[in-house]
Design a protein around this motif. Structure first.
Motif, PDB file in Angstrom:
ATOM      1  N   TYR B   8     -37.829 -45.213  16.937  1.00  0.00           N
ATOM      2  CA  TYR B   8     -38.484 -45.565  18.193  1.00  0.00           C
ATOM      3  C   TYR B   8     -39.998 -45.601  18.044  1.00  0.00           C
ATOM      4  CZ  TYR B   8     -34.161 -45.004  20.798  1.00  0.00           C
ATOM      5  OH  TYR B   8     -32.908 -45.157  21.288  1.00  0.00           O
TER       6      TYR B   8
ATOM      7  N   TYR C  15     -36.551 -45.195  27.267  1.00  0.00           N
ATOM      8  CA  TYR C  15     -36.535 -45.126  25.810  1.00  0.00           C
ATOM      9  C   TYR C  15     -37.907 -44.664  25.331  1.00  0.00           C
ATOM     10  CZ  TYR C  15     -31.994 -47.319  25.124  1.00  0.00           C
ATOM     11  OH  TYR C  15     -30.650 -47.573  25.106  1.00  0.00           O
ATOM     12  N   ASP C  17     -39.866 -45.777  23.442  1.00  0.00           N
ATOM     13  CA  ASP C  17     -40.898 -46.800  23.305  1.00  0.00           C
ATOM     14  C   ASP C  17     -41.415 -47.259  24.666  1.00  0.00           C
ATOM     15  OD1 ASP C  17     -39.037 -48.473  24.373  1.00  0.00           O
ATOM     16  OD2 ASP C  17     -39.021 -49.894  22.716  1.00  0.00           O
ATOM     17  N   THR C  19     -39.611 -48.414  27.396  1.00  0.00           N
ATOM     18  CA  THR C  19     -38.738 -49.232  28.240  1.00  0.00           C
ATOM     19  C   THR C  19     -37.982 -48.345  29.229  1.00  0.00           C
ATOM     20  OG1 THR C  19     -38.293 -50.458  26.225  1.00  0.00           O
ATOM     21  CG2 THR C  19     -37.020 -51.066  28.176  1.00  0.00           C
ATOM     22  N   ALA C  21     -34.967 -48.002  31.037  1.00  0.00           N
ATOM     23  CA  ALA C  21     -33.674 -48.691  31.017  1.00  0.00           C
ATOM     24  C   ALA C  21     -32.794 -48.321  32.208  1.00  0.00           C
ATOM     25  CB  ALA C  21     -32.946 -48.400  29.710  1.00  0.00           C
ATOM     26  N   ASN C  41     -27.819 -59.509  30.733  1.00  0.00           N
ATOM     27  CA  ASN C  41     -28.288 -58.969  29.456  1.00  0.00           C
ATOM     28  C   ASN C  41     -29.471 -58.046  29.722  1.00  0.00           C
ATOM     29  OD1 ASN C  41     -27.606 -62.085  27.938  1.00  0.00           O
ATOM     30  ND2 ASN C  41     -26.719 -60.168  27.287  1.00  0.00           N
ATOM     31  N   GLY C  42     -29.439 -56.869  29.115  1.00  0.00           N
ATOM     32  CA  GLY C  42     -30.564 -55.958  29.244  1.00  0.00           C
ATOM     33  C   GLY C  42     -30.628 -55.198  30.552  1.00  0.00           C
ATOM     34  N   SER C  43     -29.553 -55.259  31.356  1.00  0.00           N
ATOM     35  CA  SER C  43     -29.619 -54.561  32.640  1.00  0.00           C
ATOM     36  C   SER C  43     -29.401 -53.062  32.479  1.00  0.00           C
ATOM     37  CB  SER C  43     -28.598 -55.150  33.605  1.00  0.00           C
ATOM     38  OG  SER C  43     -27.319 -55.080  33.034  1.00  0.00           O
ATOM     39  N   GLY C  44     -28.858 -52.635  31.352  1.00  0.00           N
ATOM     40  CA  GLY C  44     -28.719 -51.201  31.122  1.00  0.00           C
ATOM     41  C   GLY C  44     -27.294 -50.707  30.944  1.00  0.00           C
ATOM     42  N   LYS C  45     -26.356 -51.609  30.765  1.00  0.00           N
ATOM     43  CA  LYS C  45     -24.956 -51.192  30.653  1.00  0.00           C
ATOM     44  C   LYS C  45     -24.709 -50.310  29.437  1.00  0.00           C
ATOM     45  CE  LYS C  45     -23.572 -55.468  30.398  1.00  0.00           C
ATOM     46  NZ  LYS C  45     -24.914 -56.073  30.444  1.00  0.00           N
ATOM     47  N   SER C  46     -25.164 -50.771  28.299  1.00  0.00           N
ATOM     48  CA  SER C  46     -24.913 -49.983  27.090  1.00  0.00           C
ATOM     49  C   SER C  46     -25.622 -48.635  27.170  1.00  0.00           C
ATOM     50  CB  SER C  46     -25.380 -50.737  25.849  1.00  0.00           C
ATOM     51  OG  SER C  46     -24.745 -51.982  25.762  1.00  0.00           O
ATOM     52  N   THR C  47     -26.832 -48.650  27.703  1.00  0.00           N
ATOM     53  CA  THR C  47     -27.577 -47.404  27.862  1.00  0.00           C
ATOM     54  C   THR C  47     -26.797 -46.423  28.725  1.00  0.00           C
ATOM     55  OG1 THR C  47     -29.572 -48.740  27.767  1.00  0.00           O
ATOM     56  CG2 THR C  47     -29.822 -46.481  28.489  1.00  0.00           C
ATOM     57  N   HIS C 194     -19.331 -58.702  29.665  1.00  0.00           N
ATOM     58  CA  HIS C 194     -19.715 -59.953  30.315  1.00  0.00           C
ATOM     59  C   HIS C 194     -18.496 -60.794  30.637  1.00  0.00           C
ATOM     60  CE1 HIS C 194     -23.841 -59.192  29.636  1.00  0.00           C
ATOM     61  NE2 HIS C 194     -23.738 -59.204  28.330  1.00  0.00           N
TER      62      HIS C 194
ATOM     63  N   ASN D 142     -30.967 -61.396  23.963  1.00  0.00           N
ATOM     64  CA  ASN D 142     -29.956 -62.139  23.220  1.00  0.00           C
ATOM     65  C   ASN D 142     -29.975 -63.627  23.534  1.00  0.00           C
ATOM     66  OD1 ASN D 142     -28.881 -60.119  21.715  1.00  0.00           O
ATOM     67  ND2 ASN D 142     -27.382 -59.524  23.264  1.00  0.00           N
TER      68      ASN D 142
HETATM   69  N1  LIG Z   1     -33.202 -48.724  21.230  1.00  0.00           N
HETATM   70  C1  LIG Z   1     -33.914 -49.223  22.246  1.00  0.00           C
HETATM   71  N2  LIG Z   1     -35.241 -49.017  22.310  1.00  0.00           N
HETATM   72  C2  LIG Z   1     -35.963 -49.513  23.317  1.00  0.00           C
HETATM   73  N3  LIG Z   1     -35.485 -50.218  24.328  1.00  0.00           N
HETATM   74  C3  LIG Z   1     -34.167 -50.463  24.333  1.00  0.00           C
HETATM   75  C4  LIG Z   1     -33.310 -49.985  23.295  1.00  0.00           C
HETATM   76  N4  LIG Z   1     -32.055 -50.384  23.557  1.00  0.00           N
HETATM   77  C5  LIG Z   1     -32.126 -51.073  24.691  1.00  0.00           C
HETATM   78  N5  LIG Z   1     -33.378 -51.131  25.165  1.00  0.00           N
HETATM   79  C6  LIG Z   1     -33.839 -51.778  26.407  1.00  0.00           C
HETATM   80  O1  LIG Z   1     -33.215 -51.145  27.488  1.00  0.00           O
HETATM   81  C7  LIG Z   1     -32.794 -52.082  28.452  1.00  0.00           C
HETATM   82  C8  LIG Z   1     -31.307 -51.949  28.686  1.00  0.00           C
HETATM   83  O2  LIG Z   1     -30.637 -52.278  27.481  1.00  0.00           O
HETATM   84  P1  LIG Z   1     -29.059 -52.216  27.336  1.00  0.00           P
HETATM   85  O3  LIG Z   1     -28.746 -52.429  25.888  1.00  0.00           O
HETATM   86  O4  LIG Z   1     -28.548 -51.004  27.976  1.00  0.00           O
HETATM   87  O5  LIG Z   1     -28.619 -53.514  28.171  1.00  0.00           O
HETATM   88  P2  LIG Z   1     -27.169 -54.132  28.321  1.00  0.00           P
HETATM   89  O6  LIG Z   1     -26.918 -54.208  29.772  1.00  0.00           O
HETATM   90  O7  LIG Z   1     -26.194 -53.409  27.474  1.00  0.00           O
HETATM   91  O8  LIG Z   1     -27.422 -55.601  27.756  1.00  0.00           O
HETATM   92  P3  LIG Z   1     -26.395 -56.564  26.972  1.00  0.00           P
HETATM   93  O9  LIG Z   1     -25.569 -57.202  28.018  1.00  0.00           O
HETATM   94  O10 LIG Z   1     -27.267 -57.573  26.311  1.00  0.00           O
HETATM   95  O11 LIG Z   1     -25.608 -55.735  26.016  1.00  0.00           O
HETATM   96  C9  LIG Z   1     -33.207 -53.449  27.918  1.00  0.00           C
HETATM   97  O12 LIG Z   1     -34.411 -53.801  28.533  1.00  0.00           O
HETATM   98  C10 LIG Z   1     -33.402 -53.216  26.445  1.00  0.00           C
HETATM   99  O13 LIG Z   1     -34.397 -54.070  25.945  1.00  0.00           O
END
Ligand SMILES: Nc1ncnc2c1ncn2[C@@H]1O[C@H](COP(=O)(O)OP(=O)(O)OP(=O)(O)O)[C@@H](O)[C@H]1O
Ligand SMILES: Nc1ncnc2c1ncn2[C@@H]1O[C@H](COP(=O)(O)OP(=O)(O)OP(=O)(O)O)[C@@H](O)[C@H]1O
Ligand SMILES: [Mg+2]
Ligand SMILES: [Mg+2]
Lengths: 344, 269, 244, 244
Positions: B8, C15, C17, C19, C21, C41-47, C194, D142
C-alpha cells in the motif's frame, strides 16, 4: 542487509556505482547479443515476481520469526546470469526509490553485493557446475543451497568492507565480521532451502522451463572461466580503486580504517578523526565577519590539551547548538509559510 | 498483514507522484541530478559533523510543502527503514569514548556526536530520496535515466517492473488471503506451503510473460522498446537547478549554523 | 440461531493509500438468508466481503458475526464460521493436488488424518468432483477449478458462505450447474456479482452498494425489476428480464 | 475487398504437451462480417484466435489472411492486418502510462512523433478515453482498462479485429457501453465469448466450436435460438431469450 546512504562515504559510494554501472552495461550488451525478444518481457515480470514473492511471509522453523525470499539465484537459474543481474539491479532500484531501502548513493553498493555475487559467482562457480543442464532434484537442492549461502557470505563481507572503508561507523572490523557472517549464514540457509524448493517445484510442474529454455539463455559452454576471470579482475581493480581514491581524498580516513582493520589504537584514531574537522571549521569561520568572539578562544583549546579530549572549543560548539536550534526554527517557519501561502 | 502495508505504501507514494505542483512539473532530469548532488554533499561531511547538517533540512522542508506531500507519511517511512542504520550507528557511542564539550559544563562522548551525525544524514538522505519519488512519477524518472545514458534494457526492465508490481501485488494478496483464511494463525505459514505458493506464482508469472509477449508482438514489437521524447528543459528547471547548487555550495563550504548562532549570541550578549 | 447473524454497523473503511472504499455501511443478514451484493465496478463489493472474516478491519463502525464482535483477537474464531470464495479459483488452489488443497483447511484445524479424509470426501461429493481427487489443479477446466475452490471452503464447514463473482469465465452450462449447486446449500449465503441473472436465481434478497454505502436493500424481486434504480447504479435489468 | 478475408482450412493444432486443441477446423470470414465464436470451456476458442496472427502456427492445414498465407515469414505482415485484444487487459497494457501504451504500436511502425500523437488521440477518442492519457494503467477501472486495451489495438489501424472475452468483469453499464462501441466499428470482427447476449447483440454470424472443430456455423439469429444445438455444446439460450 541493504547498505544505507548515511553509512557510506562519497568515495565508496561513487566507486561502487561505477563498478555496478560497468557490470550493468556489460550485461546489457551481452543480453542484446544472446537473448531473444521474448526474454525482455519475461525479465520484467520476473522482477515483479521477486517483489511479490517477498510479500508472502513464512515462518522459519524453530525460530518463529519470518523470512522472505531474496531471489538472485532463482533469477540466475531461470534467465542466466546477465539477465538476472539486470533484473536484480532494477528490483533494487525500485526498492531504493519506493521503500527507501538503502538509498540512491548506496544503490551501487547494493547492486554489487546482492546482484553480482549470486548472478556471477554463485551461478557460474557453484550452481551451474553442480546442477548441470537440468540436473536431478538432489543436485538442484545442493546447488541452490550452496550457491545462495556463498553468495550471501560474499555480500555480507562486502557490506563490512564498504562500511569500514567509509569510516562512518566505529565498529571494529573483526567484531563486524563476526556479527555479519554468521547471521548471513543462517539467512542463507533458509533462503537456500526456499530457492531449492521453488526450483524443484518448477522442475516438477514445467520441466522445460529450467531444462531447455522456454527461455533462451546464453550458451554456457566456454564462457564461465573467462567471465569469472573478468569478474575477479574487475573486483581487484575496484578494491584497489576504492583504496587509492580514499587515500587521495582523505588520508586520515584511510589511516583510520587501516588501523581499524588491524585493530589497534582506538584513542589515537579518535584524535585524528575529530581534530582536523574542528580545525577546518574554525578556519572557515575565520573568514567570516562576526568571529571576534571566537577569535578569543581560538588558540586556547589547541594549547590546553586536556588529556581526555584535545579539541574542546566551547565557542564553536555553543554557536553550533544555538545555531542548530535557530536553523530548525527557520526551516520550520519556511515550510509552514509555504503551506499557508499555498492554502490561499 | 505486514505484507500489504508495504504494498500500500508503494501505491500511496505512486499516487502522490501524479499530483500537479511546481515540483512535480520540474523536469525529471533536473530533479534526479540535484537530488544526487544533495545526497553527495550531505554524506561528504565528516563523521562528527552535526551542526553543519541542519541547514540541509531546508530541502526536504521545501519539497514537502511545495510538493504537498504529507510530512507524517515521510516521517513514518523513514522510521520504518531506520533499524539498519541505527544498528550500525549505535556502536559508536559504545566504542568511542572521547569526550567533547557541547555547552560550557556539558560534555558528551564523541560517539554520540558521530551517532547523531549518522542519524541526521540518514534522515536527510532517506527523506530526500522518498521525496524525489513522491514528486516525480516513476515513468518520468525512467525517461530521465534513459536520457542520462543508462542501458535501454535496464530502463525497460524498470518500466515493466513498475507496471507489474501492482498487478502481481494484487495477485499475491489474493493468494495470501486464501491461504490465511484456511490456515488459522501460523500453521499455514510453513516453508513448505510458502514454496508451493511461490512456485505457483512463479509459473503463473512465466505464463503471464508469455501473454504479454503476444500482446507486444500484436503491436509490432521487434525487440526495441520505443522511446518518446516528451521532456524539454525550461527556464524554471534551470533556475531551480542553479539555486539548489548555490545553496548546496554555501551550506557545504560555510558553517551556516555557527554563523547564525554567533549572530544571535551577538545580539543577546 | 442467533449465532449465524452477520451485522455491519456504520462500517467505514479507508485503504492505506487513502481510497475511501466503504462509508457508513450498515446491514444485517439473519440465518439462512441468501443475499446478493451488486453495484458498479469499484463500488466496494469485494472490500465488503473482505471484512466478513477480518481480512480487512473496519476503520470505523463495527462488524458482528454471530455472537462475536470482530476484533483482531476474535478473527481467528470468525474465520472458522465464515468461508469466502474469491473470484479467481487460480488464486485459491495453491496445493499440488486437489486432495491436498481441500485438506489444507481441516489439517490446519488440527484434525486427525481420518477425519480430514472424511471431510474432504464430503466436500468433494457436494460439488460432484470426487473423481478429481488426485489431479493437480492446473490440469482442471475453469468450471472444475471453481467447484474445487468451493469444496475447499466447504471442507471447513462454515456457517456462512461468501462468494465474490463465482461464475466469471464459466461457460453457460457450468454456470448453470453452479447456480443449481448454490441453490441446494442451506447456509447463509452472500454473493457479490455483476451477473444479475445469477443473483436473481440464487438470492432472495439483494443489496445495492454505491460508493461504499448501501443504496438499496430489499427482496430481489423488487430491486432487480426496478429499472430506474438499477440504472442509477450503473446496472441494468437482468438480461432474462430484458425484451428483445 | 478480397484482402480482408480470413480463411482457416483443416487447421489442426497440438500443444507441446500433447493436447489436441484444434482438429480439422475450417471456416471463412469475408470483409465486414462480425462473427461470434462460442463453445464450452476448453473447446479451443482462445487457441483459434492465437492462430489468427501467427502466435501459434497450425500443426496441420492452412490459415490465410487476405492474400497472405500464414507462415513464419508472413506473420509480421499479417500482424499489421489483424489486431487481437485478449481477455485480460492487464496483460496488454504493459507500458507505464496510457499514452505510452497506445503509442507503442505506431512507434514500432516507425512513424514520427507527430503522427504517433495523432493516432493516439484518434484511437483514444474512439473509445472515449482521451482524458486518461497520462494515467498509469493501475489507476484505471476495469472498464477503462478494457477500453484502453482496445484503443491500443485500434491505434495500429488493423483491418480485422479479434477479441477474446471482451466483457469479463465489467459491470452491466460498462458492458453495455462496450457493446455499443463494438457495434460502431466497421471492421471485420471476430469475438470469442461466453456472453451469448453480447454475441447476439454484436455479431450477425456465429460459429460453435466443439473439441477443436466447427460444430455449427450460421446466422446468430438461427444458432442462438436453437436450444437443442446449444445444449449439446455446453451452452444455453442467451439469457434475454429465456423466459422467467
Ligand atoms: N488494494 C487496494 N488499495 C487501494 N484501493 C483499493 C484497493 N482495492 C480496491 N480499492 C479501491 O476501493 C474501491 C472499492 O473497490 P472494490 O474492489 O471493493 O470494488 P468492487 O465493487 O469489488 O469492484 P469490481 O466490481 O470491479 O470487482 C475502489 O475505488 C478501488 O479502486
Ligand atoms: N498452454 C497450453 N498447453 C497445453 N494445453 C493447453 C494450453 N492452453 C490450452 N490448452 C488446452 O487446449 C484446449 C483448448 O483451450 P482453449 O484455451 O483454447 O479453450 P477456450 O475455448 O478458450 O476455453 P475457455 O472458454 O475456458 O477460455 C483445452 O483442452 C486446454 O486445456
Ligand atoms: Mg470486486
Ligand atoms: Mg479462452
Amino acid at each position: 542487509m541493504h547498505m544505507a546512504d548515511a553509512l557510506i562515504s562519497p568515495a565508496v559510494g561513487a566507486t561502487m556505482w561505477a563498478g555496478s554501472l560497468a557490470v550493468l552495461g556489460y550485461s546489457s550488451r551481452k543480453i542484446r547479443e544472446t537473448i531473444d525478444n521474448k526474454t525482455i518481457p519475461l525479465m520484467g515480470v520476473m522482477g515483479a515476481f521477486i517483489f511479490a514473492a517477498q510479500m508472502i511471509n513464512f515462518t522459519i522453523p524453530g525460530t518463529g520469526s519470518s523470512g522472505h525470499l531474496g531471489g538472485g539465484m532463482i533469477l540466475a537459474a531461470l534467465l542466466g546470469p546477465y539477465a538476472a543481474f539486470v533484473v536484480v539491479a532494477s528490483v533494487l532500484t525500485v526498492q531504493a526509490l519506493f521503500f527507501a531501502d538503502g538509498g540512491l548513493l548506496a544503490l551501487g553498493c547494493n547492486v554489487w553485493n546482492l546482484g553480482l555475487y549470486p548472478c556471477f559467482i554463485g551461478y557460474y562457480l557453484i550452481y551451474k557446475p553442480i546442477a548441470g543442464d537440468g540436473g536431478n532434484y538432489r543436485r538442484i537442492f545442493i546447488a541452490s543451497l550452496l550457491s545462495v549461502i556463498v553468495a550471501l557470505q560474499f555480500g555480507a563481507f562486502s557490506v563490512v568492507l564498504e562500511t569500514i572503508l567509509s569510516g562512518k561507523s566505529e565498529l571494529p572490523f573483526h567484531t563486524f565480521v563476526l556479527l555479519m557472517q554468521p547471521i548471513h549464514l543462517a539467512i542463507g540457509l533458509v533462503e537456500g532451502i526456499v530457492t531449492a524448493g521453488i526450483l524443484s517445484y518448477v522442475k516438477n510442474a514445467r520441466p522445460e522451463i529450467l531444462d531447455t529454455g522456454a527461455v533462451s539463455r546464453p550458451p554456457a559452454a566456454g564462457l564461465p572461466c573467462k567471465n569469472i576471470l573478468i569478474v575477479f579482475v574487475v573486483l581487484a581493480v575496484l578494491t584497489g580503486g576504492v583504496l587509492s581514491w580514499f587515500a587521495s581524498t582523505s588520508p586520515d580516513g584511510l589511516e583510520w580504517s587501516i588501523e581499524k582493520v588491524t585493530g589497534k589504537g582506538e584513542l589515537a584514531e579518535q584524535e585524528k578523526g575529530i581534530a582536523p574537522v574542528l580545525k577546518e571549521i574554525q578556519e572557515k569561520t575565520a573568514f567570516l565577519p562576526d568571529y571576534n568572539f571566537k577569535q578569543a578562544h581560538k588558540e586556547k583549546p589547541e594549547t590546553e590539551k586536556v588529556p581526555a579530549w584535545p579539541g574542546i572549543d566551547t565557542g564553536t560548539s555553543v554557536s553550533g547548538v544555538v545555531g542548530g536550534g535557530i536553523v530548525l526554527g527557520i526551516v520550520f517557519l519556511i515550510g509552514y509559510g509555504i503551506r499557508i501561502f499555498k492554502r490561499q | 498483514m505486514a505484507f500489504d502495508s508495504q504494498y500500500y505504501n508503494v501505491g500511496y507514494l505512486d499516487r502522490l507522484s501524479y499530483q500537479d505542483t511546481f515540483v512535480h512539473r520540474l523536469d525529471p532530469r533536473t530533479k534526479l541530478i540535484t537530488t544526487l548532488l544533495f545526497l553527495f554533499t550531505v554524506i561528504s561531511f565528516s563523521k562528527y559533523e552535526v551542526a553543519a547538517l541542519f541547514p540541509f533540512l531546508l530541502f526536504p522542508a521545501i519539497f514537502l510543502t511545495v510538493g504537498e506531500i504529507p510530512p507524517g507519511f515521510i516521517l513514518k517511512k523513514v522510521l520504518l527503514v531506520s533499524p539498519f542504520a541505527i544498528f550500525i550507528g549505535i556502536f559508536n557511542p559504545l566504542l568511542d569514548h572521547g569526550q567533547v564539550a557541547i555547552l560550557p559544563g556539558l560534555t558528551l562522548p564523541a560517539g554520540w556526536l558521530s551517532f547523531a551525525s549518522i542519524l541526521l544524514k540518514f534522515f536527510l538522505t532517506v527523506s530526500m530520496a522518498l521525496l524525489l519519488i513522491a514528486t516525480t512519477s516513476f515513468p518520468t524518472i525512467c525517461h530521465a535515466l534513459r536520457r542520462l545514458g543508462l542501458p535501454s534494457i535496464f530502463v525497460s526492465q524498470l518500466l515493466f517492473l513498475y507496471r507489474y508490481i501492482f498487478v502481481l501485488g494484487e495477485e499475491v494478496m489474493r493468494i495470501v488471503r486464501a491461504r490465511d483464511m484456511r490456515s488459522y494463525g501460523r500453521k499455514g505459514t510453513e516453508i513448505k506451503v510458502f514454496v508451493r505458493i511461490a512456485g505457483v506464482l512463479f509459473l503463473r508469472t512465466v505464463e503471464r510473460a508469455e501473454r504479454i509477449y503476444f500482446a507486444m508482438l500484436a503491436r509490432g514489437y521487434e525487440g526495441d522498446m520505443p522511446v518518446s521524447k516528451k521532456y524539454h528543459l525550461t527556464t524554471s528547471d534551470l533556475a531551480f537547478a542553479l539555486s539548489v547548487i548555490v545553496c548546496l555550495f554555501i551550506f557545504r563550504c560555510y558553517p551556516v549554523t555557527q554563523i547564525i548562532g554567533n549572530f544571535f549570541r551577538g545580539i543577546f550578549s | 440461531m442467533s449465532h449465524h447473524i452477520v451485522e455491519f454497523k456504520d462500517v467505514c473503511f479507508r485503504y492505506p493509500d487513502g481510497t475511501e472504499a466503504l462509508h457508513n455501511l450498515s446491514f444485517r443478514i439473519i440465518h439462512g438468508e441468501s443475499v446478493g451484493i451488486i453495484g458498479a465496478n469499484g463500488s466496494g463489493k469485494s472490500t465488503l466481503l473482505l471484512h466478513m472474516n477480518g481480512y480487512l478491519m473496519p476503520t470505523g463502525g463495527t462488524v458482528n458475526i454471530g455472537d462475536l464482535h470482530l476484533t483482531r483477537k476474535t478473527r481467528r474464531e470468525i474465520r472458522k464460521k465464515v468461508g469466502i470464495v474469491f473470484q479467481n479459483p487460480d488464486d485459491q488452489l495453491f496445493m499440488p493436488t486437489v486432495y491436498d488443497d481441500v485438506a489444507f483447511g481441516p489439517q490446519n484445524l488440527g484434525m486427525d488424518e481420518e477425519d480430514v479424509q472424511k471431510r474432504v470426501r464430503a466436500a468433494l461429493d457436494l460439488v460432484n468432483c470426487y473423481d478429481l481427487i488426485n489431479k493437480p489443479p492446473h490440469h482442471l477446466s475453469n468450471g472444475q477449478k471453481s467447484a474445487v475452490a468451493i469444496a475447499a471452503v466447504m471442507a471447513m464447514e462454515p456457517d456462512i458462505l461468501a462468494m465474490d463473482e463465482p461464475a466469471a469465465n464459466l461457460d453457460p452450462k457450468s454456470r448453470r450447474l453452479l447456480i443449481n449447486l448454490l441453490k441446494t446449500f442451506e447456509h447463509s449465503k452472500i454473493i457479490a456479482s455483476h451477473d444479475l441473472d445469477l443473483i436473481f436465481d440464487v438470492c432472495k434478497r439483494c443489496i445495492i452498494i454505491r460508493e461504499g454505502t448501501v443504496a438499496a436493500d430489499g427482496p430481489s424481486q423488487d430491486i432487480l425489476t426496478n429499472k430506474i434504480l438499477l440504472e442509477e447504479n450503473n446496472l441494468e435489468l437482468p438480461l432474462s428480464l430484458q425484451r428483445r
